[in-house]
Design an enzyme around this catalytic site. Structure first.
Site, PDB file in Angstrom:
ATOM      1  N   CYS A  65       0.357  -1.325   0.121  1.00 41.48           N
ATOM      2  CA  CYS A  65       0.013  -0.074  -0.445  1.00 41.48           C
ATOM      3  C   CYS A  65       0.885   1.522  -0.009  1.00 41.48           C
ATOM      4  O   CYS A  65       1.615   1.650   1.018  1.00 41.48           O
ATOM      5  CB  CYS A  65      -0.639   0.120   1.227  1.00 41.48           C
ATOM      6  SG  CYS A  65      -1.970   1.548   1.116  1.00 41.48           S
ATOM      7  N   CYS A 115       0.963   3.243   3.667  1.00 42.46           N
ATOM      8  CA  CYS A 115       0.443   2.479   5.327  1.00 42.46           C
ATOM      9  C   CYS A 115       2.065   2.894   5.111  1.00 42.46           C
ATOM     10  O   CYS A 115       2.773   4.079   4.759  1.00 42.46           O
ATOM     11  CB  CYS A 115       1.299   1.285   5.096  1.00 42.46           C
ATOM     12  SG  CYS A 115      -0.773  -0.163   5.040  1.00 42.46           S
ATOM     13  N   HIS A 147      -4.487   0.276   8.055  1.00 37.42           N
ATOM     14  CA  HIS A 147      -4.779   0.263   6.642  1.00 37.42           C
ATOM     15  C   HIS A 147      -6.428  -0.619   6.340  1.00 37.42           C
ATOM     16  O   HIS A 147      -7.015  -0.043   5.796  1.00 37.42           O
ATOM     17  CB  HIS A 147      -3.945  -1.049   6.114  1.00 37.42           C
ATOM     18  CG  HIS A 147      -4.115  -1.167   4.708  1.00 37.42           C
ATOM     19  ND1 HIS A 147      -3.900  -0.358   3.352  1.00 37.42           N
ATOM     20  CD2 HIS A 147      -4.917  -2.019   3.389  1.00 37.42           C
ATOM     21  CE1 HIS A 147      -4.509  -0.767   2.160  1.00 37.42           C
ATOM     22  NE2 HIS A 147      -4.854  -2.042   2.258  1.00 37.42           N
ATOM     23  N   ASN A 175     -13.187  10.082  -1.553  1.00 36.97           N
ATOM     24  CA  ASN A 175     -13.756   9.306  -2.276  1.00 36.97           C
ATOM     25  C   ASN A 175     -13.483   7.666  -1.760  1.00 36.97           C
ATOM     26  O   ASN A 175     -12.643   7.767  -1.388  1.00 36.97           O
ATOM     27  CB  ASN A 175     -13.116   8.955  -4.097  1.00 36.97           C
ATOM     28  CG  ASN A 175     -13.312  10.289  -4.201  1.00 36.97           C
ATOM     29  OD1 ASN A 175     -13.993  10.777  -4.575  1.00 36.97           O
ATOM     30  ND2 ASN A 175     -12.492  10.317  -5.231  1.00 36.97           N
ATOM     31  N   SER A 193      -8.652   4.535  -4.955  1.00 40.87           N
ATOM     32  CA  SER A 193      -7.644   3.971  -5.998  1.00 40.87           C
ATOM     33  C   SER A 193      -6.825   2.896  -4.589  1.00 40.87           C
ATOM     34  O   SER A 193      -6.610   2.114  -5.613  1.00 40.87           O
ATOM     35  CB  SER A 193      -6.457   5.550  -6.245  1.00 40.87           C
ATOM     36  OG  SER A 193      -5.925   5.691  -5.528  1.00 40.87           O
ATOM     37  N   HIS A 250      -6.730   1.414   1.687  1.00 40.72           N
ATOM     38  CA  HIS A 250      -5.943   3.013   2.814  1.00 40.72           C
ATOM     39  C   HIS A 250      -7.198   3.925   3.269  1.00 40.72           C
ATOM     40  O   HIS A 250      -7.355   4.814   2.485  1.00 40.72           O
ATOM     41  CB  HIS A 250      -4.803   2.696   3.085  1.00 40.72           C
ATOM     42  CG  HIS A 250      -4.583   3.459   3.888  1.00 40.72           C
ATOM     43  ND1 HIS A 250      -3.047   2.583   4.251  1.00 40.72           N
ATOM     44  CD2 HIS A 250      -4.423   4.194   5.010  1.00 40.72           C
ATOM     45  CE1 HIS A 250      -3.000   3.351   5.580  1.00 40.72           C
ATOM     46  NE2 HIS A 250      -3.563   3.903   5.512  1.00 40.72           N
ATOM     47  N   HIS A 292      -8.228   7.514   3.682  1.00 35.26           N
ATOM     48  CA  HIS A 292      -7.630   8.825   2.563  1.00 35.26           C
ATOM     49  C   HIS A 292      -8.695   9.865   2.437  1.00 35.26           C
ATOM     50  O   HIS A 292      -9.817   8.971   1.986  1.00 35.26           O
ATOM     51  CB  HIS A 292      -6.673   8.387   2.322  1.00 35.26           C
ATOM     52  CG  HIS A 292      -7.342   8.094   0.746  1.00 35.26           C
ATOM     53  ND1 HIS A 292      -7.179   6.146   0.642  1.00 35.26           N
ATOM     54  CD2 HIS A 292      -6.894   8.324  -0.195  1.00 35.26           C
ATOM     55  CE1 HIS A 292      -7.933   6.435  -0.968  1.00 35.26           C
ATOM     56  NE2 HIS A 292      -7.664   7.518  -1.153  1.00 35.26           N
ATOM     57  N   GLN A 297      -9.291  13.672  -0.013  1.00 31.53           N
ATOM     58  CA  GLN A 297      -8.163  14.630  -0.499  1.00 31.53           C
ATOM     59  C   GLN A 297      -8.149  16.023  -0.443  1.00 31.53           C
ATOM     60  O   GLN A 297      -9.374  16.304  -0.001  1.00 31.53           O
ATOM     61  CB  GLN A 297      -8.209  14.179  -1.775  1.00 31.53           C
ATOM     62  CG  GLN A 297      -8.113  13.145  -2.892  1.00 31.53           C
ATOM     63  CD  GLN A 297      -7.735  12.865  -4.590  1.00 31.53           C
ATOM     64  OE1 GLN A 297      -6.547  13.634  -4.781  1.00 31.53           O
ATOM     65  NE2 GLN A 297      -8.562  11.379  -4.434  1.00 31.53           N
ATOM     66  N   HIS A 312     -21.360  23.124   5.553  1.00 28.16           N
ATOM     67  CA  HIS A 312     -21.893  21.549   5.362  1.00 28.16           C
ATOM     68  C   HIS A 312     -21.338  20.618   4.781  1.00 28.16           C
ATOM     69  O   HIS A 312     -20.439  21.310   4.487  1.00 28.16           O
ATOM     70  CB  HIS A 312     -22.818  22.296   4.425  1.00 28.16           C
ATOM     71  CG  HIS A 312     -23.069  22.540   3.164  1.00 28.16           C
ATOM     72  ND1 HIS A 312     -23.101  24.144   3.075  1.00 28.16           N
ATOM     73  CD2 HIS A 312     -23.008  21.980   2.164  1.00 28.16           C
ATOM     74  CE1 HIS A 312     -23.378  24.468   1.636  1.00 28.16           C
ATOM     75  NE2 HIS A 312     -22.734  22.945   1.494  1.00 28.16           N
ATOM     76  N   PHE A 365     -27.277   4.178 -11.692  1.00 25.39           N
ATOM     77  CA  PHE A 365     -25.968   4.734 -12.753  1.00 25.39           C
ATOM     78  C   PHE A 365     -26.882   6.257 -12.733  1.00 25.39           C
ATOM     79  O   PHE A 365     -28.150   6.359 -13.331  1.00 25.39           O
ATOM     80  CB  PHE A 365     -26.231   4.062 -13.976  1.00 25.39           C
ATOM     81  CG  PHE A 365     -25.381   2.703 -13.580  1.00 25.39           C
ATOM     82  CD1 PHE A 365     -23.830   3.052 -13.914  1.00 25.39           C
ATOM     83  CD2 PHE A 365     -26.420   1.801 -13.067  1.00 25.39           C
ATOM     84  CE1 PHE A 365     -23.013   1.642 -13.870  1.00 25.39           C
ATOM     85  CE2 PHE A 365     -25.343   0.548 -12.777  1.00 25.39           C
ATOM     86  CZ  PHE A 365     -23.751   0.394 -12.670  1.00 25.39           C
TER      87      PHE A 365
END
Ligand code: H2U
Ligand code: ZN
Length: 338
Positions: free
Chosen positions: A50, A53, A113, A151, A159, A162, A164, A166, A294, A310
């Site tokens: 990973c 990690c 992880h 995400n 991706s 672990h 995380h 952004q 918010h 979808f």
């Protein structure tokens, strides 16, 4: 008009961004023979392969420190670059563009992880909140917009499992917050009230769409929700930016986030995928008292751990459409909050 009288096909207006959504409550029973998402396997607490990690080497050759709680680094594949200057080209023509600048960072939420935010201890969720606040303080010295997001799950394009998130900070206000700026400002000019405080007061009275509430925070499936189990996490007190939260509000926020994310995990008995993120006032000169901080949670799952909604055909060419009503989504989630 009470939403309970809206049991036939109707459209709802998103008061926060001005968009519309088509609601077709009779359509929930349609058969499904399409794509099924894979459920995720158990994970070890440390994965030598990973890139997030502690102690592991990332794609660019840098080695992560042995971090005890959260860890932030500049995204090695940043979508925004700090070197750019804000410059408009072709204004008024059919080929208008803007040069922009920005910075992208990755935040590891935990050295473990195998954890998700839902499974983390409250003190460790508070550490994530403090990191979001700290990063926002730093990046807002240089950029007008600081977008915090996560995400989660491969179905959301994440991706790596672990835990995380952004942060993308930019010299411009992106499209979604720009719409929220317009709607909140217009509402404030008309009423001298914050749109989202008025909205929440009405949600807390009707209770139809309330999922969770504590002394400082509430979670609702918004009246205008597009995604089946979309939620909006709202402060019950006036606050324009995440940087203004004190320790007490961070504690009650960690409780609210954990309650929501645990309910999501129970709903389809799966580690619930979603994209989430924070919106607050931009960091620029001017009066932004119309803004209310918010967080949005946009989970893609529709009817099970393996069947997602979808956003295709009509959504791409017409406007977003949903089957399950926001009221029934809220009822189901509310029943799962501990
Ligand atoms: P997502 O899982 O939400 O895609 O976020 C992971 C981010 O981590 C992604 O934007 C970055 C990717 O660019 N990354 C690094 O910065 N270094 C690495 O070694 C791998 C991934
Ligand atoms: Zn890891």
């Amino acid at each position: 008009m009470s939403s309970s009288s809206l049991n036939t096909v109707h459209r709802r207006r998103n008061a926060l961004n001005g968009d519309w959504v088509l609601v077709s409550p009779h359509r929930t029973q349609r058969p499904w023979q399409g794509q099924e998402e894979k459920t995720q396997a158990e994970r070890p607490s440390y994965d030598p392969s990973c890139y997030l990690c502690p102690g592991n080497t990332r794609a660019n050759g840098e080695v992560n420190p042995d971090y005890p709680q959260t860890y932030v680094f500049d995204n090695d594949f940043a979508a925004l670059l700090p070197t750019g200057v804000q410059e408009a080209k072709g204004v008024g023509s059919l080929f208008e563009s803007q040069n922009v600048a920005g910075t992208c960072r990755v935040i590891c939420f935990s050295p473990r992880h195998d954890l998700t935010v839902a499974q983390m201890e409250l003190v460790d969720i508070e550490a994530v909140l403090s990191t979001w606040i700290q990063e926002t303080k730093i990046l807002s010295e240089k950029y007008v917009w600081v977008q915090i997001f996560e995400n989660k799950g491969s179905v959301m394009g994440c991706s790596n499992p672990h835990p995380h998130g952004q942060i993308w900070a930019s010299s411009f206000i992106p499209l979604e917050p720009a719409k929220e700026e317009r709607e909140q400002k217009e509402y404030f000019q008309k009423t001298k009230q914050k749109l989202l405080l008025d909205y929440l007061a009405q949600e807390l009275t009707s209770r139809e769409r309330v999922v969770f509430e504590n002394e400082d925070w509430a979670v609702v499936v918004p009246y205008w929700a597009v995604w089946p189990f979309e939620t909006l996490l709202l402060p019950k007190f006036p606050v324009t930016r995440i940087t203004e939260l004190n320790d007490h509000k961070k504690k009650s926020l960690a409780i609210a986030m954990k309650a929501l994310l645990q309910a999501y995990d129970v709903l389809f008995e799966t580690s619930f995928p979603y994209s989430m993120g924070w919106h607050g006032a931009p960091f620029m000169e001017g009066n932004f008292e119309h803004w209310q901080l918010h967080a949005h949670f946009y989970p893609p799952l529709l009817r099970s751990a393996s069947v997602k909604k979808f956003m295709v055909g009509y959504e791409m060419l017409g406007e977003p459409q949903r089957d399950l009503t926001p009221e029934s989504a809220a009822e189901r989630l509310r029943a799962l909050v501990i």
